[in-house]
Design an enzyme around this catalytic site. Structure first.
Site, PDB file in Angstrom:
ATOM      1  N   SER A  55     -64.647   4.948 -33.296  1.00 29.14           N
ATOM      2  CA  SER A  55     -65.682   4.209 -32.345  1.00 29.14           C
ATOM      3  C   SER A  55     -66.189   3.007 -33.382  1.00 29.14           C
ATOM      4  CB  SER A  55     -66.724   5.199 -31.949  1.00 29.14           C
ATOM      5  OG  SER A  55     -67.802   4.557 -31.481  1.00 29.14           O
ATOM      6  N   TYR A  99     -73.027  11.589 -34.276  1.00 30.84           N
ATOM      7  CA  TYR A  99     -71.668  10.943 -33.738  1.00 30.84           C
ATOM      8  C   TYR A  99     -70.839  10.002 -34.607  1.00 30.84           C
ATOM      9  CZ  TYR A  99     -68.920   8.669 -30.311  1.00 30.84           C
ATOM     10  OH  TYR A  99     -67.946   7.862 -29.454  1.00 30.84           O
TER      11      TYR A  99
END
Ligand code: NDP
Length: 247
Positions: A141, A154
């Site tokens: 990401s 995350y």
């Protein structure tokens, strides 16, 4: 070798980036093997691929369970005679400030986003090592290369898989096993991912961003296709993919 005839295992294939990648790769002649937990979704995608003339199968898979991921790879070998690529793409994104202490969600992200990728690596490594070829593609990401408020855990899982992919690439080069790796760093892609956010403030911020600039997951599917399509002696390591309108 190109995408044509390659056997590609995809985790997180029941929606979003995984679904789009499965459909594009199959349309380009790959044999795709879909893994995720929701069987009805997997069946519908496989049906759609086959109706379009492609080759696909699925195996219900929870990536947190090593035996499930091994069964997914075994399904690829039993159905299509081998495995060339694993796309470690399953993931969740329940972002929240660390001070909120959503520790159950921390555990879930570590189990799915990090341990799930490790399980994928472990499941293919014996075959890739013995056949002296293979490709491991992993969805990180932009939160795996930049630090954003709300993305403490995350982002930690996504930074971790970046390191993992690059170490596998360099170790394989040293060991002469020809394993290629690629890491994807998508920004705002419109999928089901925001449904995993429980923190209402975090969700409101993400909804605003994605509504304003989000792009479709086909953008990532094309990059996956490109990475697989390279000649065996070319390793394209990293791709950052932003919507043009995202700052
Ligand atoms: P989706 O929510 O649409 O897809 C996530 C996929 O992961 C689903 O197929 C889901 O299937 C699967 N999954 C979740 N948990 C498990 C599990 N335990 N075992 C197996 N499969 C699981 O979102 P995206 O397509 O956006 O997400 C794909 C990847 O992209 C994720 O790793 C995400 O972090 C990453 N990413 C996404 C961005 C975006 O903006 N969308 C940006 C940056 C990265 P099921 O529930 O059926 O198991």
């Amino acid at each position: 070798m190109t995408v044509q005839n390659k056997v590609v295992v995809i985790t997180g294939a029941s929606s979003g980036i995984g679904e789009a990648s499965a459909k594009l790769l199959a349309a380009n002649g790959a044999k795709v093997v879909l893994g995720a937990r929701r069987e009805a979704k997997l069946q519908a995608i496989v049906d759609a691929i086959q109706a379009a003339g492609g080759e696909a199968t699925y195996q219900v898979t929870d990536v947190t369970k090593m035996a499930d991921v091994q069964a997914l790879v075994a399904k690829a070998k039993a159905t299509f005679g081998g495995i060339d690529v694993i796309f470690n793409n399953a993931g969740i994104m329940p972002t929240s400030p660390i001070s909120a202490l959503h520790t159950d969600e921390w555990d879930a992200m570590i189990d799915i986003n990090l341990k799930g990728v490790l399980n994928g690596v472990a499941a293919v490594m014996p075959d890739f090592t013995s056949q002296k070829s293979g490709q491991i593609i992993t969805t990180s990401s932009v939160a795996g290369i930049k630090s954003f408020p709300g993305s403490g855990v995350y982002g930690a899982t996504k930074f971790a898989v970046r390191n993992l992919m690059e170490v596998i690439r360099t170790e394989s080069a040293q060991e002469g096993t020809n394993i290629r790796t690629a890491t994807l760093y998508p920004a705002a892609i419109n999928t089901e991912l925001l449904s995993t956010i429980t923190d209402q403030d975090a969700l409101a911020g993400m909804n605003q961003l994605y509504d304003a600039v989000g792009i479709t997951p086909d953008a990532i599917a094309r990059v996956v296709n490109f990475a697989i399509d390279q000649p065996a002696d070319v390793n394209v390591n990293e791709f950052t993919i932003y919507p043009t309108r995202q700052a």
